[in-house]
Write an enzyme that holds these catalytic residues in place. Structure first.
Site, PDB file in Angstrom:
ATOM      1  N   ASP A  10       0.863  -1.197   0.000  1.00 50.01           N
ATOM      2  CA  ASP A  10       0.000   0.000   0.000  1.00 50.01           C
ATOM      3  C   ASP A  10       0.893   1.239   0.000  1.00 50.01           C
ATOM      4  OD1 ASP A  10      -3.117   0.769   1.503  1.00 50.01           O
ATOM      5  OD2 ASP A  10      -1.577   2.256   1.088  1.00 50.01           O
ATOM      6  N   ASP A 105      -4.094   2.343  -5.022  1.00 48.54           N
ATOM      7  CA  ASP A 105      -2.786   2.348  -4.358  1.00 48.54           C
ATOM      8  C   ASP A 105      -2.494   1.114  -3.521  1.00 48.54           C
ATOM      9  OD1 ASP A 105      -4.211   2.843  -1.954  1.00 48.54           O
ATOM     10  OD2 ASP A 105      -2.551   4.064  -1.198  1.00 48.54           O
ATOM     11  N   GLU A 106      -3.297   0.065  -3.661  1.00 52.84           N
ATOM     12  CA  GLU A 106      -2.970  -1.136  -2.890  1.00 52.84           C
ATOM     13  C   GLU A 106      -3.291  -2.407  -3.662  1.00 52.84           C
ATOM     14  OE1 GLU A 106      -5.518  -2.057   0.573  1.00 52.84           O
ATOM     15  OE2 GLU A 106      -6.655  -0.292  -0.004  1.00 52.84           O
TER      16      GLU A 106
END
Ligand code: TTP
Ligand code: MG
Length: 353
Positions: A10, A105-106
């Protein structure tokens, strides 16, 4: 038996970090990305410097500015974040094809094959962090564990710029002291119900019986118990098939003129039509995505009697939807067009690929 090795990666303060990457003057400063403090904007992302003043995501921007008056506020640039996200996911896929993105974003990465070869997990984690830093300039936190749930909690626990490997067999000891809210799927309401029963930590929860859990939370109860004990057998699911094809554009300056909007729309429809043609698919649903000057974002969809793939047909439907949303004084920041609900010959090959 092979023990699964799963990474959860992340990005730290994703939007705020991208802003600092593109504008070095922001480096090391409290940065808030989101709507303006004058309006009813909220914080989408804040740098860790801002967090030390108590600022958090989803907080009203006005409140964040009271906590941290010298913070630098910048509006989001979604296009840029999507671009960076694409780079990061491609980098992840160079390590393993088993990448399951969870958001921009992860992602989860299944790296069991590296574990089987005896590569130490700290080495994999460190080299992943170094590559992301070297190739994108961004910082990720990495959790490594034998399951998705534990890996995700590990990466959250070691932020920012962290690496935490939970060795097989240590899952329960790792989870035990953590508050129940750290578990994926425990929201404020479940947390409150557990607190009312005197259950504060994952260790408290792990000690309960299935019957106890079922009585209070139904079918979900035993699932929560298993997660609190670090038992999670869900596989990492890479995205196989495209379910829609879309294109979007953020304008240099906001548009309100219907003709200018129609022109942009025609270009987007052409891009989508080209992609549909390349895959040999047609879709029955046309969707437009609109973002107003104040960042309000919404979509409008139309289902057609027959599937379409040509630019003119997509444009007719998209224009119909957009025309209902344009009015004098309404300014648009972003326009997107998508086609979904695929049918047709190409569908099979798409699923197979
Ligand atoms: P997060 O990963 O939750 O947050 P973050 O990357 O900013 O910070 P960290 O991971 O270090 O805790 O979300 C990723 C991005 O999603 C974030 O940069 C902005 C966006 N986002 C919102 O727009 N609104 C929100 O309420 C949240 C939580 C995130
Ligand atoms: Mg993040």
């Amino acid at each position: 038996m092979t023990i699964p090795c799963i990474i959860h990666a992340d990005l730290d303060a994703f939007y705020a970090s991208v802003e600092a990457l593109d504008n070095p003057l922001l480096k090391g400063k409290p940065v808030l990305v989101g709507g303006s403090p004058e309006g009813r904007g909220v914080v989408a992302s804040c740098s860790y410097e801002a967090r030390s003043f108590g600022v958090r995501a989803a907080m009203p921007m006005a409140q964040a500015m009271r906590l941290c008056p010298h913070a630098i506020v910048t509006p989001p640039r979604f296009h840029r974040y999507e671009e960076m996200s694409g780079k990061i996911m491609a980098l992840f896929r160079s390590i393993t094809p088993l990448v399951e993105p969870i958001s921009l974003d992860e992602a989860f990465l299944d790296i069991t094959h590296l574990g089987e070869r005896g590569v130490p997990m700290t080495v994999v984690g460190r080299s992943l962090k170094e590559r992301v830093k070297a190739e994108t300039g961004l910082v990720i936190s990495v959790g490594v564990a034998s399951s998705k749930s534990v890996a995700k909690i590990a990466s959250d626990a070691c932020k920012p710029d962290g690496l935490l490997v939970v060795e097989p067999g240590q899952e329960r000891a790792f989870l035990s002291p953590l508050p129940v809210k750290d578990l994926w799927g425990v929201g404020p309401r479940t947390e409150e119900r557990l607190r009312a029963e005197g259950i504060l930590t994952l260790g408290d929860l792990a000690r309960q019986s299935d019957a106890w859990a079922r009585q209070r939370f139904g079918k979900r109860g035993p699932e929560l118990l298993a997660l609190s004990r670090g038992e999670d057998h869900r596989p990492v699911l890479p995205e196989h098939e495209a379910k829609s094809m879309s294109a979007e554009v953020t304008f240099e300056s906001d548009l309100s003129d219907p003709e200018a909007i129609a022109f942009q729309l025609s270009k987007l429809c052409l891009r989508v039509a080209l992609r549909l043609a390349r895959e040999g698919v047609k879709g029955r649903t046309v969707t437009v995505k609109l973002r107003l000057a104040d960042f309000t974002t919404f979509t409008r969809s139309l289902s057609l009697p027959a599937p379409v793939s040509d630019a003119a047909a997509i444009q007719r439907a998209a224009q119909h939807l957009v025309s209902k949303e344009t009015r004098p004084g309404r300014r648009f920041r972003l326009l997107g067009v998508g086609v979904s609900n695929f049918t047709g010959e190409g569908q099979l090959s798409l699923l197979e690929s």
